[in-house]
Write a protein that holds these residues in place. Sequence first.
Motif, PDB file in Angstrom:
ATOM      1  N   ALA A   1      38.099  42.769  38.455  1.00 12.77           N
ATOM      2  CA  ALA A   1      36.935  43.631  38.639  1.00 12.77           C
ATOM      3  C   ALA A   1      36.129  43.788  37.353  1.00 12.77           C
ATOM      4  O   ALA A   1      34.921  44.018  37.397  1.00 12.77           O
ATOM      5  N   ILE A   2      36.782  43.689  36.200  1.00 14.71           N
ATOM      6  CA  ILE A   2      36.017  43.834  34.961  1.00 14.71           C
ATOM      7  C   ILE A   2      35.588  42.473  34.433  1.00 14.71           C
ATOM      8  O   ILE A   2      35.119  42.357  33.295  1.00 14.71           O
ATOM      9  N   GLY A   3      35.723  41.458  35.243  1.00 11.93           N
ATOM     10  CA  GLY A   3      35.123  40.178  34.889  1.00 11.93           C
ATOM     11  C   GLY A   3      35.963  39.297  33.982  1.00 11.93           C
ATOM     12  O   GLY A   3      35.444  38.446  33.269  1.00 11.93           O
ATOM     13  N   MET A   4      37.283  39.504  34.003  1.00 10.58           N
ATOM     14  CA  MET A   4      38.148  38.669  33.166  1.00 10.58           C
ATOM     15  C   MET A   4      38.398  37.324  33.872  1.00 10.58           C
ATOM     16  O   MET A   4      38.497  37.298  35.094  1.00 10.58           O
ATOM     17  N   PRO A   5      38.489  36.218  33.124  1.00  9.11           N
ATOM     18  CA  PRO A   5      38.780  34.941  33.781  1.00  9.11           C
ATOM     19  C   PRO A   5      40.241  34.872  34.210  1.00  9.11           C
ATOM     20  O   PRO A   5      41.064  34.157  33.633  1.00  9.11           O
ATOM     21  N   VAL A   6      40.565  35.617  35.251  1.00 10.31           N
ATOM     22  CA  VAL A   6      41.941  35.839  35.665  1.00 10.31           C
ATOM     23  C   VAL A   6      42.670  34.535  36.007  1.00 10.31           C
ATOM     24  O   VAL A   6      43.813  34.339  35.617  1.00 10.31           O
ATOM     25  N   GLU A   7      41.966  33.651  36.735  1.00  8.59           N
ATOM     26  CA  GLU A   7      42.653  32.427  37.175  1.00  8.59           C
ATOM     27  C   GLU A   7      43.050  31.546  36.006  1.00  8.59           C
ATOM     28  O   GLU A   7      44.182  31.079  35.933  1.00  8.59           O
TER      29      GLU A   7
ATOM     30  N   GLU B   1      29.023  39.731  40.203  1.00 11.61           N
ATOM     31  CA  GLU B   1      29.773  39.248  39.044  1.00 11.61           C
ATOM     32  C   GLU B   1      29.035  39.564  37.739  1.00 11.61           C
ATOM     33  O   GLU B   1      29.644  39.943  36.747  1.00 11.61           O
ATOM     34  N   GLN B   2      27.703  39.419  37.773  1.00  8.79           N
ATOM     35  CA  GLN B   2      26.934  39.678  36.547  1.00  8.79           C
ATOM     36  C   GLN B   2      26.814  41.167  36.260  1.00  8.79           C
ATOM     37  O   GLN B   2      26.550  41.564  35.132  1.00  8.79           O
ATOM     38  N   ALA B   3      27.002  41.978  37.307  1.00 10.77           N
ATOM     39  CA  ALA B   3      26.817  43.415  37.130  1.00 10.77           C
ATOM     40  C   ALA B   3      28.105  44.132  36.745  1.00 10.77           C
ATOM     41  O   ALA B   3      28.097  45.310  36.411  1.00 10.77           O
ATOM     42  N   ARG B   4      29.240  43.401  36.762  1.00  8.95           N
ATOM     43  CA  ARG B   4      30.541  44.049  36.577  1.00  8.95           C
ATOM     44  C   ARG B   4      30.650  44.893  35.325  1.00  8.95           C
ATOM     45  O   ARG B   4      31.272  45.942  35.322  1.00  8.95           O
ATOM     46  N   SER B   5      30.027  44.439  34.243  1.00  7.84           N
ATOM     47  CA  SER B   5      30.179  45.176  32.987  1.00  7.84           C
ATOM     48  C   SER B   5      29.490  46.536  33.057  1.00  7.84           C
ATOM     49  O   SER B   5      29.712  47.386  32.209  1.00  7.84           O
ATOM     50  N   ARG B   6      28.654  46.761  34.058  1.00  6.64           N
ATOM     51  CA  ARG B   6      27.959  48.044  34.164  1.00  6.64           C
ATOM     52  C   ARG B   6      28.602  48.942  35.215  1.00  6.64           C
ATOM     53  O   ARG B   6      28.112  50.026  35.490  1.00  6.64           O
ATOM     54  N   ILE B   7      29.686  48.460  35.809  1.00  5.19           N
ATOM     55  CA  ILE B   7      30.360  49.221  36.862  1.00  5.19           C
ATOM     56  C   ILE B   7      31.727  49.709  36.385  1.00  5.19           C
ATOM     57  O   ILE B   7      32.469  48.959  35.766  1.00  5.19           O
TER      58      ILE B   7
ATOM     59  N   GLU C   1      31.530  53.019  29.722  1.00 10.57           N
ATOM     60  CA  GLU C   1      30.187  53.579  29.808  1.00 10.57           C
ATOM     61  C   GLU C   1      29.410  52.973  30.961  1.00 10.57           C
ATOM     62  O   GLU C   1      28.343  52.382  30.784  1.00 10.57           O
ATOM     63  N   PRO C   2      29.961  53.139  32.161  1.00  5.36           N
ATOM     64  CA  PRO C   2      29.320  52.506  33.314  1.00  5.36           C
ATOM     65  C   PRO C   2      28.074  53.262  33.742  1.00  5.36           C
ATOM     66  O   PRO C   2      27.911  54.441  33.439  1.00  5.36           O
ATOM     67  N   GLU C   3      27.221  52.567  34.461  1.00  5.19           N
ATOM     68  CA  GLU C   3      26.072  53.242  35.062  1.00  5.19           C
ATOM     69  C   GLU C   3      26.356  53.546  36.518  1.00  5.19           C
ATOM     70  O   GLU C   3      25.706  54.364  37.138  1.00  5.19           O
ATOM     71  N   LEU C   4      27.350  52.813  37.038  1.00  5.16           N
ATOM     72  CA  LEU C   4      27.735  53.006  38.428  1.00  5.16           C
ATOM     73  C   LEU C   4      29.256  53.162  38.463  1.00  5.16           C
ATOM     74  O   LEU C   4      29.973  52.358  37.892  1.00  5.16           O
ATOM     75  N   LEU C   5      29.717  54.244  39.112  1.00  4.48           N
ATOM     76  CA  LEU C   5      31.154  54.487  39.183  1.00  4.48           C
ATOM     77  C   LEU C   5      31.609  54.368  40.633  1.00  4.48           C
ATOM     78  O   LEU C   5      31.053  55.021  41.512  1.00  4.48           O
TER      79      LEU C   5
END
Lengths: 271, 253
Positions: free
Chosen positions: A156-162, B72-78, B158-162
């Motif tokens: 969910a935090i965008g780590m290259p898990v695979e 995927e591109q928005a993940r860092s803001r969630i 420091e997300p903008e969306l929780l």
Amino acid sequence: MRNALMAGLLAAVACGIVGVYVVVKRIVFISGGIAHASFGGIGIGYYLGINPIIGALVFSLASGLAIGGITRKTRLSADTAIGILWAVGMAVGIIFIYLTPGYAPDLMSYLFGNILTVPMTDIYLMLGLDLVIISIVVIFFKEYLILSFDEEYATAIGMPVEILYFLLLAMIALTVVVLIRVVGMILVIALLTFPAAMARLFTYDMKKMMILSVIFGFLFTLGGLWISYELNLPSGATIILLGGVVLGLAFGVSRLFIKRAAPDKEESTEQ
Amino acid sequence: MNNENEIVKLQNIRVSYGGVPALEDVTISIFRHDFLGIIGPNGGGKSTLLKVLLGLVKPDSGTVSVFGKNPEQARSRIGYVSQRPVFDNNYPVSVWDVAMMGRYGKAGIMRRYSHEDKVAVERALKRVDMFKYKDKQIGRLSGGQQQRVFVARALVSEPELLLLDEPTASIDSTLQAEFYELLGELKRNLTIIMVSHDIGAVSIYVDKIACLNRQLYYHGSREITAEVLEATYKCPVQLITHGPVPHRVLKEH
């Protein structure tokens, strides 16, 4: 004897570090599958007349990636994939050893290990693999701490898990190869689990757990080696039995200790 | 229409697991500073909806846009707090290190955590009142305490969306009230989407409510009609209204 000590130390480093991941991520049987599948490489190594340990290296890497690939990309469960590779790898090994003309020298030492007969070339190989493992763990320590704690969150935090998961399986495969000469492929999973399980009794810090696990791994190997020498027993199996006995005692003592020191703590571990 | 306050835009989302539909034709827009509660029965697709927003589940059809980008591109803001994360209570990690995981997106691969990261973690742990446990092993805490740590972990990025998935499932009722108050403070700076099967609690604290049972019923307010609830739960339910004092009306059935 000097080779035996070096081999023991190099094995302890690999199994201590990687064993911590194997134990906390609960992939002991994936490791068992990789270890047994590597027998196929040993057989092919004999057949082709190359160093069987090189065959084991190729095979264990391939089977690690195959287990990863099957569990991630198909609907087969991990234990099915493990079962398939475990048996197929062994079967390939048996066929090729059968096909190899003449007799396979020190086959038993690959199966059950013999720390006293590790040749210098294999020591260098073990050293190289240890360095690879240490570098991967140093570089990706932070990533693996998250990944093995909560894989969904890591995704969910965008780590290259695979990629990281496949890299972990590759590290296990390398560790298997490092350990084959010491305890043999059949007993590899014991050295991957005992030292780490023992270390977990003393700390909940991943780094300290790795260091302790390396130390325990080395003590088990040394102690087992000494006992096997004194009693004239096979070294690989003696190392494992020593580890098992010490671990059993440690678990017993720690339970008593926890009960006496803090009765309420017991409950919180059960929840 | 490209409204920059429109943080989430789902259009005609369809998700199925092995042929069994989980979400059907879900369309919703969520705006900055919304506090949206999504209620619905278990198995109604609530967690799936959050996973679609995170890009963990790929819809069979429909479009997902989060901050105008793909998930995927928005993940860092969630920030994401999953429903009771599955982890081993013996896992060797301290409360501090768990909260620090939330800084991963800021630090990035192959980089060490900085002083700034440490400051953020300290602040977040104090905010959820868990700083005093920072050196404890996470598995030694109670379910409610763990949940606070996971909220802290979501906050440090420091997300903008929780996104919160059943955040109160493992917390007892007194702690729940505290937890909702914390969310009440947070919503001033954040957009929050919270999934729950607890209609009563959600209706008091959130600004808007959607009902989800494969299909989404949403009218952009927190008034829900008996018809919508019945359609969602497929049975007569208690109806909640918001007067000066929150109260419930029990429908005849």
